[in-house]
Enzyme design. Sequence first.
Site, PDB file in Angstrom:
ATOM      1  N   HIS A  43     -81.843  20.111  24.223  1.00 25.11           N
ATOM      2  CA  HIS A  43     -82.319  20.228  22.843  1.00 25.11           C
ATOM      3  C   HIS A  43     -81.187  20.693  21.943  1.00 25.11           C
ATOM      4  CE1 HIS A  43     -82.550  24.266  24.543  1.00 25.11           C
ATOM      5  NE2 HIS A  43     -82.202  24.658  23.315  1.00 25.11           N
ATOM      6  N   HIS A 127     -74.876  22.247  18.566  1.00 21.60           N
ATOM      7  CA  HIS A 127     -74.447  21.873  19.914  1.00 21.60           C
ATOM      8  C   HIS A 127     -75.664  21.694  20.809  1.00 21.60           C
ATOM      9  CE1 HIS A 127     -75.145  26.206  20.330  1.00 21.60           C
ATOM     10  NE2 HIS A 127     -75.383  25.944  21.611  1.00 21.60           N
TER      11      HIS A 127
HETATM   12  O1  3AM Z   1     -78.943  25.965  22.308  1.00 27.90           O
HETATM   13  P1  3AM Z   1     -78.589  26.812  23.449  1.00 27.90           P
HETATM   14  O2  3AM Z   1     -79.099  26.259  24.748  1.00 27.90           O
HETATM   15  O3  3AM Z   1     -77.146  27.173  23.483  1.00 27.90           O
HETATM   16  O4  3AM Z   1     -78.762  30.164  24.781  1.00 27.90           O
HETATM   17  C1  3AM Z   1     -80.100  30.028  24.352  1.00 27.90           C
HETATM   18  C2  3AM Z   1     -80.419  28.640  23.917  1.00 27.90           C
HETATM   19  O5  3AM Z   1     -79.347  28.160  23.166  1.00 27.90           O
HETATM   20  C3  3AM Z   1     -80.291  30.784  23.067  1.00 27.90           C
HETATM   21  O6  3AM Z   1     -81.432  30.222  22.486  1.00 27.90           O
HETATM   22  C4  3AM Z   1     -81.573  28.879  22.935  1.00 27.90           C
HETATM   23  C5  3AM Z   1     -82.924  28.682  23.539  1.00 27.90           C
HETATM   24  O7  3AM Z   1     -83.114  29.562  24.606  1.00 27.90           O
HETATM   25  N1  3AM Z   1     -80.467  32.202  23.285  1.00 27.90           N
HETATM   26  C6  3AM Z   1     -81.130  32.797  24.274  1.00 27.90           C
HETATM   27  N2  3AM Z   1     -81.062  34.132  24.150  1.00 27.90           N
HETATM   28  C7  3AM Z   1     -80.350  34.375  23.037  1.00 27.90           C
HETATM   29  C8  3AM Z   1     -79.938  35.549  22.367  1.00 27.90           C
HETATM   30  N3  3AM Z   1     -80.268  36.757  22.800  1.00 27.90           N
HETATM   31  C9  3AM Z   1     -79.956  33.141  22.474  1.00 27.90           C
HETATM   32  N4  3AM Z   1     -79.243  33.044  21.364  1.00 27.90           N
HETATM   33  C10 3AM Z   1     -78.878  34.196  20.769  1.00 27.90           C
HETATM   34  N5  3AM Z   1     -79.219  35.415  21.235  1.00 27.90           N
END
Ligand code: 3AM
Length: 173
Positions: A43, A127
């Site tokens: 996603h 990204h």
């Molecule tokens: O788009 P991506 O996959 O990079 O890394 C997690 C994911 O991002 C991010 O939120 C998206 C859905 O899970 N994520 C998870 N915990 C997080 C946090 N504590 C976070 N982003 C920022 N702070």
Amino acid sequence: MSSASRLFFAFWPDDQLAGRLGRIAGWCVHDAGGRKVPTRNLHLTLLFLGGVTATQQEALEETASRLAIPPLTLTLGQVEFWPRAKILCLTSDDDPPDPGLLELVDALRRSAKSQGLRVEDRPYRPHVTLARKVNRLAEPPRVEPVTWSLEGLCLVESVPERGRYRYRVLREW
Ligand code: 3AM
């Protein structure tokens, strides 16, 4: 049910695009190692919200339902290794990103902040995370750029399950 769900806003690819992104993720993991993100989980995150109460969720949904989302297109063609997060991701060729996309992220950030949520303040970098737990990437593989017409803003719940996360789309606008 817990009082605070772990939520984020994202765009979700259709099956065809998810398949393409999944194949790219597969090639990248072949070169770089790490854990491929399952194709169904791929996603584009707009904003990670963290733990959200029912009242906050209601306000965020209200904002999202009133947003006028312009037609948005994203071209993703660069594979990058982000060492701090230990992820491999597919990033945008558009520099700077589409102003409409940045405005959408800003509007969501403002809404989240108005609900007292502490959200990301750094410039938004679109990204798609392809793999996690990656330690290195010798040479970024070249990929055929993927053009994504972003449609259907989603509010998604991240549900912990057996040490991993399962994503559940709660609403789509
Ligand atoms: O788009 P991506 O996959 O990079 O890394 C997690 C994911 O991002 C991010 O939120 C998206 C859905 O899970 N994520 C998870 N915990 C997080 C946090 N504590 C976070 N982003 C920022 N702070």
